[in-house]
Design a protein around this motif. Structure first.
Motif, PDB file in Angstrom:
ATOM      1  N   GLU A  82       0.824  -1.212   0.000  1.00 37.69           N
ATOM      2  CA  GLU A  82       0.000   0.000   0.000  1.00 37.69           C
ATOM      3  C   GLU A  82       0.853   1.256   0.000  1.00 37.69           C
ATOM      4  OE1 GLU A  82      -2.506  -0.156   3.480  1.00 37.69           O
ATOM      5  OE2 GLU A  82      -2.816  -2.307   3.122  1.00 37.69           O
ATOM      6  N   GLY A  83       2.061   1.137   0.474  1.00 36.61           N
ATOM      7  CA  GLY A  83       2.941   2.302   0.575  1.00 36.61           C
ATOM      8  C   GLY A  83       3.626   2.594  -0.740  1.00 36.61           C
ATOM      9  N   ASN A  84       4.852   3.055  -0.612  1.00 35.06           N
ATOM     10  CA  ASN A  84       5.618   3.488  -1.767  1.00 35.06           C
ATOM     11  C   ASN A  84       5.788   2.402  -2.831  1.00 35.06           C
ATOM     12  OD1 ASN A  84       7.306   6.209  -1.233  1.00 35.06           O
ATOM     13  ND2 ASN A  84       7.962   5.180  -3.086  1.00 35.06           N
ATOM     14  N   LYS A  85       5.659   2.788  -4.079  1.00 32.46           N
ATOM     15  CA  LYS A  85       6.082   1.917  -5.177  1.00 32.46           C
ATOM     16  C   LYS A  85       7.591   1.769  -5.100  1.00 32.46           C
ATOM     17  CE  LYS A  85       2.338   1.406  -7.708  1.00 32.46           C
ATOM     18  NZ  LYS A  85       1.687   0.108  -7.571  1.00 32.46           N
ATOM     19  N   GLY A  86       8.075   0.594  -5.418  1.00 28.33           N
ATOM     20  CA  GLY A  86       9.510   0.382  -5.560  1.00 28.33           C
ATOM     21  C   GLY A  86       9.816  -0.016  -6.976  1.00 28.33           C
ATOM     22  N   PRO A 129      24.321  26.903  -5.919  1.00 27.58           N
ATOM     23  CA  PRO A 129      24.197  26.294  -7.239  1.00 27.58           C
ATOM     24  C   PRO A 129      23.528  24.925  -7.152  1.00 27.58           C
ATOM     25  CG  PRO A 129      26.491  26.240  -6.499  1.00 27.58           C
ATOM     26  CD  PRO A 129      25.719  26.995  -5.466  1.00 27.58           C
ATOM     27  N   GLY A 130      22.969  24.477  -8.269  1.00 28.89           N
ATOM     28  CA  GLY A 130      22.386  23.145  -8.295  1.00 28.89           C
ATOM     29  C   GLY A 130      20.881  23.158  -8.117  1.00 28.89           C
ATOM     30  N   VAL A 131      20.348  21.959  -7.877  1.00 26.22           N
ATOM     31  CA  VAL A 131      18.903  21.786  -7.806  1.00 26.22           C
ATOM     32  C   VAL A 131      18.528  21.059  -6.517  1.00 26.22           C
ATOM     33  CG1 VAL A 131      18.607  21.757 -10.317  1.00 26.22           C
ATOM     34  CG2 VAL A 131      19.018  19.595  -9.105  1.00 26.22           C
ATOM     35  N   GLU A 132      17.249  21.126  -6.181  1.00 27.53           N
ATOM     36  CA  GLU A 132      16.779  20.434  -4.985  1.00 27.53           C
ATOM     37  C   GLU A 132      15.433  19.791  -5.253  1.00 27.53           C
ATOM     38  OE1 GLU A 132      16.707  23.741  -2.249  1.00 27.53           O
ATOM     39  OE2 GLU A 132      14.534  23.958  -2.501  1.00 27.53           O
ATOM     40  N   VAL A 133      15.145  18.762  -4.489  1.00 28.88           N
ATOM     41  CA  VAL A 133      13.853  18.088  -4.641  1.00 28.88           C
ATOM     42  C   VAL A 133      13.485  17.407  -3.331  1.00 28.88           C
ATOM     43  CG1 VAL A 133      14.805  15.888  -5.513  1.00 28.88           C
ATOM     44  CG2 VAL A 133      12.499  16.614  -6.183  1.00 28.88           C
ATOM     45  N   THR A 134      12.185  17.403  -3.053  1.00 28.67           N
ATOM     46  CA  THR A 134      11.667  16.745  -1.858  1.00 28.67           C
ATOM     47  C   THR A 134      10.837  15.544  -2.281  1.00 28.67           C
ATOM     48  OG1 THR A 134      11.618  18.829  -0.656  1.00 28.67           O
ATOM     49  CG2 THR A 134      10.219  17.070   0.208  1.00 28.67           C
ATOM     50  N   TYR A 135      11.077  14.404  -1.634  1.00 26.61           N
ATOM     51  CA  TYR A 135      10.345  13.183  -1.965  1.00 26.61           C
ATOM     52  C   TYR A 135      10.181  12.385  -0.683  1.00 26.61           C
ATOM     53  CZ  TYR A 135       9.057   8.890  -4.449  1.00 26.61           C
ATOM     54  OH  TYR A 135       8.403   7.787  -4.909  1.00 26.61           O
ATOM     55  N   ASP A 136       8.941  12.062  -0.327  1.00 24.75           N
ATOM     56  CA  ASP A 136       8.683  11.303   0.898  1.00 24.75           C
ATOM     57  C   ASP A 136       8.520   9.814   0.582  1.00 24.75           C
ATOM     58  OD1 ASP A 136       8.698  13.764   2.101  1.00 24.75           O
ATOM     59  OD2 ASP A 136       6.513  13.896   2.312  1.00 24.75           O
ATOM     60  N   PHE A 137       8.975   8.995   1.522  1.00 22.44           N
ATOM     61  CA  PHE A 137       8.825   7.538   1.369  1.00 22.44           C
ATOM     62  C   PHE A 137       7.792   7.019   2.358  1.00 22.44           C
ATOM     63  CE2 PHE A 137      13.206   8.379   0.013  1.00 22.44           C
ATOM     64  CZ  PHE A 137      13.216   7.757  -1.237  1.00 22.44           C
ATOM     65  N   VAL A 138       6.911   6.151   1.917  1.00 22.32           N
ATOM     66  CA  VAL A 138       5.905   5.533   2.785  1.00 22.32           C
ATOM     67  C   VAL A 138       6.148   4.025   2.785  1.00 22.32           C
ATOM     68  CG1 VAL A 138       3.448   5.186   3.173  1.00 22.32           C
ATOM     69  CG2 VAL A 138       4.273   7.387   2.264  1.00 22.32           C
ATOM     70  N   LEU A 139       6.490   3.514   3.977  1.00 20.36           N
ATOM     71  CA  LEU A 139       6.843   2.100   4.085  1.00 20.36           C
ATOM     72  C   LEU A 139       5.684   1.254   4.618  1.00 20.36           C
ATOM     73  CD1 LEU A 139      10.444   2.238   5.648  1.00 20.36           C
ATOM     74  CD2 LEU A 139       9.741   2.493   3.239  1.00 20.36           C
ATOM     75  N   ASP A 140       5.477   0.101   4.001  1.00 25.55           N
ATOM     76  CA  ASP A 140       4.480  -0.863   4.493  1.00 25.55           C
ATOM     77  C   ASP A 140       4.994  -1.517   5.775  1.00 25.55           C
ATOM     78  OD1 ASP A 140       3.734  -0.759   1.482  1.00 25.55           O
ATOM     79  OD2 ASP A 140       2.141  -1.945   2.408  1.00 25.55           O
ATOM     80  N   ALA A 141       4.067  -1.836   6.665  1.00 22.78           N
ATOM     81  CA  ALA A 141       4.443  -2.588   7.867  1.00 22.78           C
ATOM     82  C   ALA A 141       4.795  -4.016   7.471  1.00 22.78           C
ATOM     83  CB  ALA A 141       3.282  -2.588   8.850  1.00 22.78           C
ATOM     84  N   VAL A 142       5.646  -4.636   8.264  1.00 21.40           N
ATOM     85  CA  VAL A 142       5.942  -6.059   8.066  1.00 21.40           C
ATOM     86  C   VAL A 142       4.630  -6.827   8.228  1.00 21.40           C
ATOM     87  CG1 VAL A 142       7.140  -8.046   9.045  1.00 21.40           C
ATOM     88  CG2 VAL A 142       8.302  -5.850   8.882  1.00 21.40           C
ATOM     89  N   ARG A 143       4.398  -7.779   7.343  1.00 25.53           N
ATOM     90  CA  ARG A 143       3.162  -8.566   7.429  1.00 25.53           C
ATOM     91  C   ARG A 143       3.167  -9.425   8.684  1.00 25.53           C
ATOM     92  NH1 ARG A 143       3.874 -10.871   1.997  1.00 25.53           N
ATOM     93  NH2 ARG A 143       4.752  -8.934   1.256  1.00 25.53           N
ATOM     94  N   PRO A 144       2.010  -9.479   9.385  1.00 27.15           N
ATOM     95  CA  PRO A 144       1.966 -10.236  10.640  1.00 27.15           C
ATOM     96  C   PRO A 144       2.210 -11.738  10.391  1.00 27.15           C
ATOM     97  CG  PRO A 144      -0.228  -9.351  10.085  1.00 27.15           C
ATOM     98  CD  PRO A 144       0.707  -8.909   8.998  1.00 27.15           C
TER      99      PRO A 144
END
Ligand code: MBD
Ligand code: FE
Length: 287
Positions: free
Chosen positions: A101-105, A272-287
């Motif tokens: 459900e979280g971030n695509k990898g 100089p240069g560029v910047e970018v913000t990107y958040d990661f969403v991690l799935d919980a370990v499956r029970p």
């Protein structure tokens, strides 16, 4: 006289053999056993697909012998990891992560090295004094699917330099060049300074390059950052991030681009240069 090799002297067999050696050392095949029923099922289906292709296209002995000599060459050049990661890994990744459900990898590829030097955020990746490429500030937050920040998450990053070469897989580069593990702060925030990588071309002088040439394909992957993002209680996320406007986003030779993984950096105001913000969403370990 001694001559110092540099990254431009990289040979397919050298990077191929390094990738093969890394895989052997990775422990991925230790204690691994695939059940007999599964081996039989998969081997039969793959061979069945081969028979079907041979009959459909009336494959000749010349073509069969070209295949044999090419397969021998893949091994000689140490390019099995490269071949499998470029042309097969993307479907393995797809079926392995379809319930997330979280971030695509996306795929790991052949050039990951575990154990990179670790830094507290904000960090600068190890690089040469005269490292080429546009300076890039990459920052964001690591959270769980429940929205909670993940303090101390690890953002492990590795990427090619401005000429498309990876440290430890091309000669002359410092061991950990453009490789590091950044530890997020108490709010799960991380910031790291690096340079934008160049697009990557599959080595043209090895077996994989031979296939590409013989088929009239191109050898390019879009420029990318490789990442492994992890936190206790969460599933490891293996990903790559790409850059908007890259010429090869739509025809990556490794079929590993997803729209959710494309960055759009902007010019920095005060440096100089560029910047970018990107958040990661991690799935919980499956029970
Ligand atoms: C790479 O840099 C890469 O990421 C993949 C998947 C295959 C070959 C080279
Ligand atoms: Fe790569």
């Amino acid at each position: 006289m001694t001559t110092q090799l540099n990254e431009f002297d990289a040979k397919a067999a050298e990077s191929g053999n390094a990738a093969t050696e890394r895989f052997r050392e990775s422990g991925k095949t230790e204690a691994l056993s695939v059940p007999k029923e599964r081996v039989s099922l998969l081997a039969n289906e793959v061979l069945g697909a081969v028979y079907e292709t041979v009959r459909k296209h009336k494959v000749s002995y010349d073509e069969f012998n070209a295949l044999k000599s090419w397969l021998i060459r893949v091994g000689e050049d140490g390019e099995w990891p490269l071949f499998l990661d470029v042309w097969v890994e993307h479907v393995i990744e797809e079926v392995s992560t379809e319930d997330r459900e979280g971030n695509k990898g996306t795929i790991e590829g052949p050039y990951y090295v575990p154990g990179s030097p670790q830094f507290e955020s904000p960090a600068t990746l190890p690089m040469r004094d005269d490292e080429g490429g546009t300076p890039l500030l990459f920052q964001g937050q690591v959270r769980g699917v429940d929205g909670r920040p993940l303090p101390g998450a690890h953002v492990e990053i590795w990427h090619a330099d401005d000429n498309g070469f990876y440290s430890q897989f091309a000669p002359g580069l410092p061991e950990w060049n453009l490789r590091g593990t950044v530890v997020a702060d108490a709010q799960g925030n991380f910031a790291l300074n690096t340079v934008q990588p160049a697009p990557y071309q599959i080595p043209t002088d090895g077996a994989c390059g031979k296939l590409i040439g013989a088929a009239g394909w191109h050898a390019w992957r879009p420029a990318h950052l490789h990442l492994k993002v992890s936190a206790p209680g969460c599933q490891l996320l293996t990903a790559q991030l790409y850059f908007e406007g890259d010429q090869h986003l739509s025809d990556d030779i490794a079929s590993a681009v997803k729209p959710e993984l494309v960055l759009a950096p902007t010019a920095r105001a005060a440096s100089p240069g560029v910047e970018v913000t990107y958040d990661f969403v991690l799935d919980a370990v499956r029970p």
